[in-house]
Design an enzyme around this catalytic site. Structure first.
Site, PDB file in Angstrom:
ATOM      1  N   CYS A 197       0.833  -1.202   0.000  1.00  0.00           N
ATOM      2  CA  CYS A 197       0.000   0.000   0.000  1.00  0.00           C
ATOM      3  C   CYS A 197       0.871   1.257   0.000  1.00  0.00           C
ATOM      4  O   CYS A 197       1.989   1.260   0.496  1.00  0.00           O
ATOM      5  CB  CYS A 197      -0.858   0.038   1.254  1.00  0.00           C
ATOM      6  SG  CYS A 197      -1.927  -1.389   1.397  1.00  0.00           S
TER       7      CYS A 197
ATOM      8  N   ARG B 128       4.887   0.968  -6.318  1.00  0.00           N
ATOM      9  CA  ARG B 128       4.796   0.025  -5.205  1.00  0.00           C
ATOM     10  C   ARG B 128       3.775  -1.078  -5.485  1.00  0.00           C
ATOM     11  O   ARG B 128       3.756  -2.088  -4.804  1.00  0.00           O
ATOM     12  CB  ARG B 128       4.389   0.761  -3.912  1.00  0.00           C
ATOM     13  CG  ARG B 128       5.433   1.714  -3.402  1.00  0.00           C
ATOM     14  CD  ARG B 128       4.882   2.605  -2.310  1.00  0.00           C
ATOM     15  NE  ARG B 128       4.537   1.900  -1.096  1.00  0.00           N
ATOM     16  CZ  ARG B 128       5.395   1.583  -0.139  1.00  0.00           C
ATOM     17  NH1 ARG B 128       6.666   1.906  -0.271  1.00  0.00           N
ATOM     18  NH2 ARG B 128       4.999   0.951   0.941  1.00  0.00           N
TER      19      ARG B 128
ATOM     20  N   TRP C 233      -2.806  -2.384  -1.798  1.00  0.00           N
ATOM     21  CA  TRP C 233      -2.363  -3.704  -2.287  1.00  0.00           C
ATOM     22  C   TRP C 233      -3.088  -4.689  -1.383  1.00  0.00           C
ATOM     23  O   TRP C 233      -2.786  -4.793  -0.193  1.00  0.00           O
ATOM     24  CB  TRP C 233      -0.843  -3.787  -2.158  1.00  0.00           C
ATOM     25  CG  TRP C 233      -0.247  -5.156  -2.260  1.00  0.00           C
ATOM     26  CD1 TRP C 233       0.121  -5.964  -1.210  1.00  0.00           C
ATOM     27  CD2 TRP C 233       0.089  -5.879  -3.443  1.00  0.00           C
ATOM     28  NE1 TRP C 233       0.662  -7.123  -1.691  1.00  0.00           N
ATOM     29  CE2 TRP C 233       0.651  -7.104  -3.048  1.00  0.00           C
ATOM     30  CE3 TRP C 233      -0.022  -5.605  -4.811  1.00  0.00           C
ATOM     31  CZ2 TRP C 233       1.100  -8.049  -3.952  1.00  0.00           C
ATOM     32  CZ3 TRP C 233       0.421  -6.563  -5.711  1.00  0.00           C
ATOM     33  CH2 TRP C 233       0.977  -7.760  -5.281  1.00  0.00           C
TER      34      TRP C 233
ATOM     35  N   ASN D 109      -1.324   1.071   6.037  1.00  0.00           N
ATOM     36  CA  ASN D 109      -0.471   0.118   5.328  1.00  0.00           C
ATOM     37  C   ASN D 109       0.054  -0.850   6.372  1.00  0.00           C
ATOM     38  O   ASN D 109       0.534  -0.431   7.415  1.00  0.00           O
ATOM     39  CB  ASN D 109       0.682   0.885   4.656  1.00  0.00           C
ATOM     40  CG  ASN D 109       1.733  -0.032   4.063  1.00  0.00           C
ATOM     41  OD1 ASN D 109       1.467  -1.214   3.812  1.00  0.00           O
ATOM     42  ND2 ASN D 109       2.915   0.497   3.824  1.00  0.00           N
ATOM     43  N   GLY D 110      -0.042  -2.155   6.110  1.00  0.00           N
ATOM     44  CA  GLY D 110       0.430  -3.155   7.076  1.00  0.00           C
ATOM     45  C   GLY D 110      -0.656  -4.174   7.347  1.00  0.00           C
ATOM     46  O   GLY D 110      -1.606  -4.306   6.568  1.00  0.00           O
TER      47      GLY D 110
ATOM     48  N   GLU E 299      18.411 -22.696  -7.800  1.00  0.00           N
ATOM     49  CA  GLU E 299      17.900 -21.322  -7.795  1.00  0.00           C
ATOM     50  C   GLU E 299      19.031 -20.315  -8.034  1.00  0.00           C
ATOM     51  O   GLU E 299      18.859 -19.335  -8.768  1.00  0.00           O
ATOM     52  CB  GLU E 299      17.180 -21.048  -6.462  1.00  0.00           C
ATOM     53  CG  GLU E 299      16.667 -19.634  -6.262  1.00  0.00           C
ATOM     54  CD  GLU E 299      15.686 -19.150  -7.326  1.00  0.00           C
ATOM     55  OE1 GLU E 299      15.204 -19.952  -8.135  1.00  0.00           O
ATOM     56  OE2 GLU E 299      15.416 -17.928  -7.343  1.00  0.00           O
TER      57      GLU E 299
ATOM     58  N   LYS F 102      19.100 -17.684 -11.129  1.00  0.00           N
ATOM     59  CA  LYS F 102      19.216 -16.225 -10.958  1.00  0.00           C
ATOM     60  C   LYS F 102      20.329 -15.687 -11.860  1.00  0.00           C
ATOM     61  O   LYS F 102      20.164 -14.676 -12.525  1.00  0.00           O
ATOM     62  CB  LYS F 102      19.551 -15.844  -9.506  1.00  0.00           C
ATOM     63  CG  LYS F 102      18.438 -15.896  -8.509  1.00  0.00           C
ATOM     64  CD  LYS F 102      17.402 -14.818  -8.625  1.00  0.00           C
ATOM     65  CE  LYS F 102      16.304 -15.189  -9.553  1.00  0.00           C
ATOM     66  NZ  LYS F 102      15.231 -16.002  -9.094  1.00  0.00           N
TER      67      LYS F 102
ATOM     68  N   GLU G 149      19.321 -15.781 -15.578  1.00  0.00           N
ATOM     69  CA  GLU G 149      18.269 -14.823 -15.929  1.00  0.00           C
ATOM     70  C   GLU G 149      18.792 -13.411 -16.151  1.00  0.00           C
ATOM     71  O   GLU G 149      18.363 -12.738 -17.073  1.00  0.00           O
ATOM     72  CB  GLU G 149      17.226 -14.751 -14.792  1.00  0.00           C
ATOM     73  CG  GLU G 149      16.267 -15.898 -14.740  1.00  0.00           C
ATOM     74  CD  GLU G 149      15.157 -15.624 -13.734  1.00  0.00           C
ATOM     75  OE1 GLU G 149      15.459 -15.497 -12.528  1.00  0.00           O
ATOM     76  OE2 GLU G 149      14.001 -15.548 -14.143  1.00  0.00           O
TER      77      GLU G 149
ATOM     78  N   HIS H  13      28.956 -38.085 -12.364  1.00  0.00           N
ATOM     79  CA  HIS H  13      28.219 -38.847 -13.372  1.00  0.00           C
ATOM     80  C   HIS H  13      28.099 -38.063 -14.679  1.00  0.00           C
ATOM     81  O   HIS H  13      27.255 -38.384 -15.512  1.00  0.00           O
ATOM     82  CB  HIS H  13      26.836 -39.231 -12.832  1.00  0.00           C
ATOM     83  CG  HIS H  13      26.917 -40.122 -11.632  1.00  0.00           C
ATOM     84  ND1 HIS H  13      27.318 -41.438 -11.704  1.00  0.00           N
ATOM     85  CD2 HIS H  13      26.715 -39.864 -10.319  1.00  0.00           C
ATOM     86  CE1 HIS H  13      27.332 -41.956 -10.488  1.00  0.00           C
ATOM     87  NE2 HIS H  13      26.967 -41.016  -9.627  1.00  0.00           N
TER      88      HIS H  13
ATOM     89  N   LYS I 112       7.550 -10.761 -16.179  1.00  0.00           N
ATOM     90  CA  LYS I 112       7.298 -10.957 -14.754  1.00  0.00           C
ATOM     91  C   LYS I 112       6.225 -12.010 -14.525  1.00  0.00           C
ATOM     92  O   LYS I 112       6.267 -12.770 -13.571  1.00  0.00           O
ATOM     93  CB  LYS I 112       6.890  -9.626 -14.104  1.00  0.00           C
ATOM     94  CG  LYS I 112       6.765  -9.689 -12.586  1.00  0.00           C
ATOM     95  CD  LYS I 112       8.114  -9.895 -11.916  1.00  0.00           C
ATOM     96  CE  LYS I 112       8.010 -10.204 -10.448  1.00  0.00           C
ATOM     97  NZ  LYS I 112       9.212 -10.881  -9.928  1.00  0.00           N
TER      98      LYS I 112
END
Ligand code: AGP
Length: 612
Positions: free
Chosen positions: A2, A27, A74, A98-99, A484, A488, A491, A507, A607
Site C-alpha cells: 500500500c 509500489r 495492495w 499500510n500493514g 535457484e 538467478k 536470468e 556422473h 514478470k
C-alpha cells in the site's frame, strides 16, 4: 504494498494527494482512494483498479480543501474492491493504513459487543476507524481516542487519520511499516516513501517504529513508544525521482533483496501465535479436520523459482512431517496423466498467481478430484481464485523480473506448512514446535546479518563478469538452492549456469571442469552430508575449479580448501535454505550489474508468464 499520502498546508490537497499517489504507483496496488477535508465537511472518493479510475471520480466532484489523505491499496485482507479501498470512514473518523492488523478479528468482536456496529468492508483496517470512533463516543478528545486505539493494535502499521470536525490536524502512527514526513513551508506531507514528497520538499523526517503524533501546518508533535515527546532529525534528500522509487538502490532487484527481512517478518505475522510458540495457518480448517492429515500424498506444481521453492518444500514436508510429496514442473504435470485423486492435496506455488502452466495444472488436478492449496503473493489473482484455499506470502509487490523476496516468503510459508503438518502427524512434539516457532521468529534478524555480505560479494563479483559458465552444487535440502542460484545468474547476467546435486557431479558434469571454472558450493557444517560435500570440493579443485563456498559461520577449516568463503549465520537445518539463497541472489545481481545488463527487465523474460 500500500501507498500512503497525507497533506496539511495552504495548497489544494486533492492535487497534491493525487500527485503523491501517482509517484507511489511503482509500489503496486489494486484500488485507490482519498479524503479531503474543509470547514464544511469531508469528501471521500474510492475506486477499484488504477488511479485513473479514482481521478475520474475526483474530477467529477472536484473536492476542495487544504488537508487530506490518500491511499493506494495492495489487497491483503479482502479482495481489491471499492468497498475494501481506503479511506475507511466511521462516524467522523477517516483512516488509511499500510500493514496488517494481526488481532483485527478480536478487535472487531470487541467493538461489535459494546455497540451495534456494522462493518462495511472485509479489511483489517476498518476496525481502526471503529475503535477510534468508539473511544470518541466515550468522551475522549480526538488525540486521546487515537492514542487509545493505537494501544489496542497488534501487528504492523503506518496509519494516517483525519477527524471530520478538525481540519487543522492530521494524525499519524508507525509500527513496522514505512512512513516519512516531509517538512514544507507552512505545510507538512506524509508518505510511505520519499518519491511522493520530492516535488514539494527535500527535508524529511523518518518516523520511527512506535512513534505517533499530530501534524498541523506549522508544527510536528511526535511521541515515542513510552508516550514521551520525541524529536526526530530532519534530513536532506538529494536523490532524483527514479533513485527515490528504488529507495536509493540502483535497481528494484537489489531493493527487493534488501526488503527480505521485512517480507519474511510480514509473512510470519499472525502465524506464530501471540507468544510465538505455535504455527497457526488460517484456512487449514477448510482442507482438513482439526487433527490428523487426511490426504495420502501431496503433489506440488509450480514453475521456475516457485518450483525451486517447491523442491525445498518437498524435503521439509517429507523430512519433518513424513508425508509423501511428489513435485513436478506445472508444464510437465499437465501432460503426464498424473496419478492423483481425492486423497491427494495439490499445492500450487506462484508469485504472480497468473502463470498459465500452473493454472492449467490446477484445472487438471481438480478434474481428477484433488483439493488445491495455493501459495501466492497476489491476492485474488487467477490461481487463488481457482484454488480451494490459499496461503498468501506477504512479500509486497515484486517489480524485478528475477524473483527474490517472493521466493524467500514462499520458503517461509512452506516451512510453516511442514511444521504444522509435523504437529498433525505427531512427528514433532509440542516442545519441538515451540522451539521451531522461536527460530522462525528470529529469522528476519539472521537475514539482516546475511545482507551484510553485500559489499564483499560486490567486490567478488568483479572476477566473474567475463566467465562463460558457472556451476552450482549442493546436497539434500540445499540442492534446490543451487538450482535457484544458477537460475538467478542465467536470468540476469546471461552467463550459462547449472545447478547439480553434488553427488551427480561425477556422473557427467565434472567433465566440464577445467582451469579457472567457477563453482559455487553450498557446504553448511551442520548438514549430515558435510564431509561428502568437502569430498566433492576436492574433486573439482583437483581439476582446476575455482571454488566459492557458502559455509556456516565459524567453519574456519573450509577457508583453506576454497578460493572464497561466504559465511552465513548458524541456523537450524530447516531454515538454512532461506539464508543460503541470499548470497546467491547478491552474487547474480552484482555480476549482472558489473556486466551492465538490464537487471530489472532481462531480455526475453516477463514478470508473469500468462501463456503456455
Ligand atoms: C523467477 O526469477 C522467474 N522470473 C520465473 O522462473 C518465475 O519464477 C516463474 O515464471 C514462475 O512464476 P510465478 O511464481 O509467478 O508462477
Amino acid at each position: 504494498m500500500c501507498g500512503i499520502v497525507g497533506y496539511i498546508g495552504h495548497e489544494n490537497a486533492t492535487d497534491i494527494i493525487l500527485d503523491g499517489l501517482r509517484r507511489l504507483e511503482y509500489r503496486g496496488y489494486d484500488s485507490a482512494g482519498l479524503a479531503v477535508l474543509n470547514g464544511s465537511g469531508v469528501q471521500v472518493h474510492r475506486a477499484e483498479g488504477k488511479l485513473l479510475n479514482l481521478e475520474k471520480e475526483v474530477f467529477r466532484a472536484a473536492p476542495k480543501g487544504e488537508i487530506g489523505i490518500g491511499h493506494t491499496r495492495w489487497a491483503t485482507h479482502g479482495g481489491p474492491t471499492e468497498r475494501n479501498a481506503h479511506p475507511h470512514k466511521v462516524g467522523q473518523v477517516l483512516v488509511i493504513h499500510n500493514g496488517i492488523i494481526e488481532n483485527y478479528d478480536k478487535l472487531r468482536k470487541k467493538v461489535a459487543k459494546d455497540t451495534s456496529r456494522v462493518f462495511e468492508s472485509d479489511t483489517d483496517t476498518e476496525v481502526i476507524a471503529h475503535l477510534m470512533d468508539h473511544y470518541l463516543q466515550q468522551g475522549r478528545t480526538a488525540f486521546e481516542a487515537f492514542k487509545k486505539t493505537l494501544k489496542d493494535l497488534e501487528g504492523s502499521y503506518a496509519i494516517a487519520v483525519l477527524h471530520e470536525e478538525d481540519p487543522d490536524h492530521l494524525y499519524l502512527a508507525r509500527c513496522g511499516s514505512p512512513l516519512v514526513l516531509g517538512v514544507g513551508e507552512s505545510s507538512h506531507h506524509l508518505a510511505s516513501d520519499i518519491p511522493a514528497l520530492l516535488p514539494y520538499t527535500r527535508e524529511v523526517i523518518f518516523i520511527e517504529d512506535g512513534d505517533y503524533g499530530i501534524l498541523s501546518t506549522d508544527k510536528v508533535e511526535l511521541y515515542g513508544e513510552d508516550d514521551k515527546a520525541v524529536t526526530r532529525p530532519v534530513k536532506h534528500i538529494s536523490w532524483d525521482q527514479s533513485m527515490a522509487e528504488k529507495g536509493g538502490y540502483r535497481h528494484f532487484m537489489l531493493k527487493e533483496i534488501f526488503e527480505q527481512p521485512e517480507a519474511v517478518s510480514q509473512t510470519l505475522t499472525g502465524r506464530l501465535g501471540k507468544a510465538h510458540k505455535e504455527v497457526i495457518l488460517e484456512g487449514m480448517e477448510h482442507l482438513m479436520p482439526a487433527k490428523g492429515f487426511p490426504f495420502e500424498k501431496v503433489y506440488i506444481v509450480a514453475c521456475g523459482t516457485s518450483y525451486h521453492a517447491g523442491l525445498v518444500g518437498q524435503y521439509l514436508m517429507e523430512g519433518m512431517a513424513r508425508i509423501p510429496v511428489v513435485i513436478d514442473n506445472a508444464s510437465e504435470f499437465r501432460y503426464r496423466n498424473p496419478i492423483i485423486d481425492k486423497k491427494t492435496l495439490v499445492i500450487a506455488i506462484s508469485q504472480s498467481g497468473e502463470t498459465a502452466d500452473t493454472l492449467a495444472a490446477i484445472q487438471q488436478a481438480k478434474k481428477q478430484g484433488a483439493k488445491i492449496l495455493s501459495i501466492c503473493n497476489v491476492i485474488d489473482s487467477s490461481i487463488p481464485r481457482a484454488s480451494d484455499e490459499t496461503i498468501y506470502t506477504q512479500a509486497g509487490p515484486e517489480i524485478g523480473v528475477a524473483s527474490t523476496k517472493a521466493f524467500v516468503t514462499q520458503l517461509t510459508v512452506l516451512t510453516l506448512l511442514a511444521l504444522e503438518w509435523a504437529g498433525r502427524t505427531g512427528q514433532l512434539k509440542k516442545a519441538d514446535l515451540e522451539k521451531a516457532a522461536g527460530d522462525l521468529k528470529r529469522l528476519p534478524q539472521k537475514i539482516k546479518q546475511v545482507l551484510d555480505l553485500n559489499d564483499e560479494i560486490k567486490e567478488l563479483a568483479k572476477r566473474y563478469t567475463e566467465v562463460r559458465s558457472f556451476l552450482y552444487f549442493a546436497r539434500g535440502l540445499h540442492y534446490p538452492i543451487a538450482l535457484e542460484g544458477a537460475l538467478k545468474l542465467k536470468e540476469i547476467s546471461y552467463i550459462h549456469a547449472e545447478g547439480y546435486s553434488a553427488g551427480e557431479m561425477k556422473h557427467g558434469p565434472i567433465a566440464l571442469i577445467d582451469k579457472g571454472m567457477p563453482v559455487l558450493v553450498l557446504a553448511p557444517k551442520e548438514d549430515a552430508t558435510y564431509e561428502k560435500v568437502i569430498g566433492n570440493i576436492e574433486e573439482v579443485k583437483a581439476r582446476g575449479a575455482e571454488v566459492i563456498a557458502v559455509a556456516s559461520r565459524g567453519d574456519k577449516a573450509i577457508s583453506e580448501r576454497v578460493e572464497h568463503v561466504l559465511y552465513v549465520p548458524k541456523a537450524p537445518l530447516f531454515l538454512q535454505p532461506i539464508l543460503e539463497v541470499i548470497p546467491l541472489q547478491m552474487l547474480a545481481y552484482h555480476i549482472a550489474d558489473h556486466k551492465g545488463t538490464d537487471v530489472d527487465q532481462p531480455r526475453n523474460l516477463a514478470k508473469s508468464v500468462t501463456v503456455e
